[in-house]
Design a protein around this motif. Sequence first.
Motif, short mmCIF file in Angstrom:
data_model
loop_
_atom_site.label_atom_id
_atom_site.label_comp_id
_atom_site.label_asym_id
_atom_site.label_seq_id
_atom_site.Cartn_x
_atom_site.Cartn_y
_atom_site.Cartn_z
N THR A 128 23.74 28.06 -43.62
CA THR A 128 23.60 29.29 -44.40
C THR A 128 22.58 30.25 -43.78
OG1 THR A 128 24.16 28.11 -46.42
CG2 THR A 128 23.08 30.23 -46.67
N GLU A 129 21.45 29.71 -43.32
CA GLU A 129 20.39 30.54 -42.75
C GLU A 129 20.88 31.30 -41.51
OE1 GLU A 129 20.14 27.50 -43.67
OE2 GLU A 129 18.60 27.43 -45.23
N VAL A 130 21.76 30.66 -40.75
CA VAL A 130 22.32 31.30 -39.56
C VAL A 130 23.41 32.29 -39.96
CG1 VAL A 130 23.56 30.91 -37.39
CG2 VAL A 130 21.78 29.31 -38.11
N LEU A 131 24.27 31.87 -40.86
CA LEU A 131 25.38 32.72 -41.31
C LEU A 131 24.88 34.02 -41.93
CD1 LEU A 131 28.46 32.89 -41.56
CD2 LEU A 131 28.27 31.72 -43.77
N ASP A 132 23.74 33.96 -42.62
CA ASP A 132 23.18 35.13 -43.27
C ASP A 132 22.82 36.24 -42.29
OD1 ASP A 132 23.46 34.07 -45.78
OD2 ASP A 132 21.40 33.38 -45.95
N LEU A 133 22.61 35.87 -41.02
CA LEU A 133 22.21 36.86 -40.01
C LEU A 133 23.40 37.46 -39.27
CD1 LEU A 133 19.14 35.02 -38.45
CD2 LEU A 133 19.11 36.97 -40.01
N LEU A 134 24.60 36.93 -39.52
CA LEU A 134 25.79 37.39 -38.80
C LEU A 134 26.65 38.26 -39.70
CD1 LEU A 134 26.66 34.00 -37.07
CD2 LEU A 134 25.38 35.93 -36.12
N GLY A 135 27.38 39.19 -39.07
CA GLY A 135 28.18 40.12 -39.86
C GLY A 135 29.48 40.49 -39.19
#
Length: 219
Positions: A128-135
């Motif tokens: 989740t912490e990584v996914l939150d930074l991707l768009g």
Amino acid sequence: CFELMLEEIISGSPTGQNQFFTIPGLWLGGDHGFKTSWQGIPVFENDSMTLTKQFQKGYATVAQAYLSLLKVRGIAPEHRQIKLVDEPSWRKPHAQDQCVALFRFTKSLCKPFGGCSIRTSGTLPIPTEVLDLLGPTDVWDVHADFLSPSSAATATARGLKLTVYDNAVALIDQPVLRARAFVWEQFQQRADIIGSLSWWSDTDYPGGNAPGVPVVSPW
């Protein structure tokens, strides 16, 4: 050299500016070893989660030069691609935090130029912490062995673009089954495909990583 090559690609390609243009990045490997240097410069302070000042300065100089050129040439943010991490192993200490630190730093470099596309290859699910930074402008290349409807849905719901690759060792006694399974799996997930089937097997099988050992393709 990059500017001349860029001009040649744009003018000579039928897709023109509508394609990926790669900015020199860095690959931090997963199970095959976690590289901690870029152009001979240490990336992290004593293998921690803190980026070294030398790396930040050097990487920023290179990335910003390329980003500036791509922006002037009218290359859209989603086509300014930076390959950062290759198959991160979330089991390894600090791997997740190191990815977060790299992604945040890269995003900060890209922001003044209107953005860029961070490209990462690896497994699903994405922490989740990584996914939150991707768009929406970013790409996650998923290994075919880890593609599943639920994990793919979680990533695409965030707007993240998924592509599929397969570089697993070929099963010589099941070549038709593996080839068909890969295409079927890709079709079911509605994800784009990149690369070719089991390219790793043909270039690195067996013993391709060992010094002095010839590469022998099973085919």
